[in-house]
Design a protein around this motif. Sequence first.
Motif, PDB file in Angstrom:
ATOM      1  N   GLU A  43       0.622  -1.129   0.079  1.00  0.00           N
ATOM      2  CA  GLU A  43      -0.094   0.102  -0.038  1.00  0.00           C
ATOM      3  C   GLU A  43       0.824   1.348   0.111  1.00  0.00           C
ATOM      4  O   GLU A  43       0.472   2.371  -0.237  1.00  0.00           O
ATOM      5  CB  GLU A  43      -1.026   0.063   1.131  1.00  0.00           C
ATOM      6  CG  GLU A  43      -0.207   0.049   2.450  1.00  0.00           C
ATOM      7  CD  GLU A  43      -0.039  -1.356   3.314  1.00  0.00           C
ATOM      8  OE1 GLU A  43       0.260  -1.100   4.347  1.00  0.00           O
ATOM      9  OE2 GLU A  43      -0.311  -2.303   2.710  1.00  0.00           O
ATOM     10  N   GLU A  61       0.347   3.139  -3.315  1.00  0.00           N
ATOM     11  CA  GLU A  61      -0.749   3.920  -3.669  1.00  0.00           C
ATOM     12  C   GLU A  61      -1.024   5.107  -2.592  1.00  0.00           C
ATOM     13  O   GLU A  61      -1.400   6.170  -2.949  1.00  0.00           O
ATOM     14  CB  GLU A  61      -2.076   3.057  -3.288  1.00  0.00           C
ATOM     15  CG  GLU A  61      -3.349   3.448  -3.815  1.00  0.00           C
ATOM     16  CD  GLU A  61      -4.342   2.491  -4.025  1.00  0.00           C
ATOM     17  OE1 GLU A  61      -5.291   2.732  -3.054  1.00  0.00           O
ATOM     18  OE2 GLU A  61      -4.195   1.601  -4.655  1.00  0.00           O
ATOM     19  N   GLN A  62      -0.285   4.914  -1.484  1.00  0.00           N
ATOM     20  CA  GLN A  62      -0.197   6.123  -0.257  1.00  0.00           C
ATOM     21  C   GLN A  62       0.445   7.382  -0.825  1.00  0.00           C
ATOM     22  O   GLN A  62       0.267   8.404  -0.137  1.00  0.00           O
ATOM     23  CB  GLN A  62      -0.042   5.651   0.839  1.00  0.00           C
ATOM     24  CG  GLN A  62      -0.809   4.819   1.317  1.00  0.00           C
ATOM     25  CD  GLN A  62      -0.480   4.071   2.918  1.00  0.00           C
ATOM     26  OE1 GLN A  62       0.618   4.308   3.284  1.00  0.00           O
ATOM     27  NE2 GLN A  62      -1.408   3.512   3.467  1.00  0.00           N
ATOM     28  N   ASN A  63       1.506   6.927  -1.633  1.00  0.00           N
ATOM     29  CA  ASN A  63       2.311   8.009  -2.050  1.00  0.00           C
ATOM     30  C   ASN A  63       2.055   8.702  -3.574  1.00  0.00           C
ATOM     31  O   ASN A  63       3.068   9.342  -3.906  1.00  0.00           O
ATOM     32  CB  ASN A  63       3.826   7.545  -1.898  1.00  0.00           C
ATOM     33  CG  ASN A  63       4.069   7.671  -0.321  1.00  0.00           C
ATOM     34  OD1 ASN A  63       4.350   8.363   0.160  1.00  0.00           O
ATOM     35  ND2 ASN A  63       4.052   6.219   0.146  1.00  0.00           N
ATOM     36  N   LYS A 102      -5.961   6.983   2.959  1.00  0.00           N
ATOM     37  CA  LYS A 102      -4.882   6.081   2.966  1.00  0.00           C
ATOM     38  C   LYS A 102      -5.448   4.985   3.704  1.00  0.00           C
ATOM     39  O   LYS A 102      -6.406   5.066   4.579  1.00  0.00           O
ATOM     40  CB  LYS A 102      -3.566   6.768   3.727  1.00  0.00           C
ATOM     41  CG  LYS A 102      -3.142   7.836   2.707  1.00  0.00           C
ATOM     42  CD  LYS A 102      -1.755   8.342   3.435  1.00  0.00           C
ATOM     43  CE  LYS A 102      -1.087   9.554   2.461  1.00  0.00           C
ATOM     44  NZ  LYS A 102       0.279   9.755   2.829  1.00  0.00           N
TER      45      LYS A 102
END
Length: 135
Positions: free
Chosen positions: A21, A24-26, A65
């Motif tokens: 993840e 995707e979080q960044n 997130k």
Amino acid sequence: MDFLKRYSEQIGNKVALYGDEFIEQNLDSPNFRPAWLEGVKYYVPAISDESFADKFSKKYGREPKFSAGTTYDTVHVLAKYLKDMPLDISFYMRQTKFPTITYGDIRFDDIGGIVSDKSAIAIKKISGGKPVPIR
């Protein structure tokens, strides 16, 4: 982030790269370029309750997130525990079902792991600089 930039420049898509993840979080970070990870496959926890993401997005103007959902769940598990105040914490945690937005109804096993009947992960890849579900 430097590793991802070097990976993209030196290796490109010649070698499969897998992640979690963090990718995707960044994606929205100013130091991160989605093109660095074009074609990369990664896993993210599968959110059980999509209305949480919708409500979060409306309130904060961005997608949550993964940690937003698990933090929400943790606070609610703790609140239920504090409300019930059992004498035997270990027994209580193993025997009680907790509704969560991340994993559906859960309970804890003998070593503190989460037990759920829901699929715990979703597989995605970066395509055109955006996350795309694979399954």
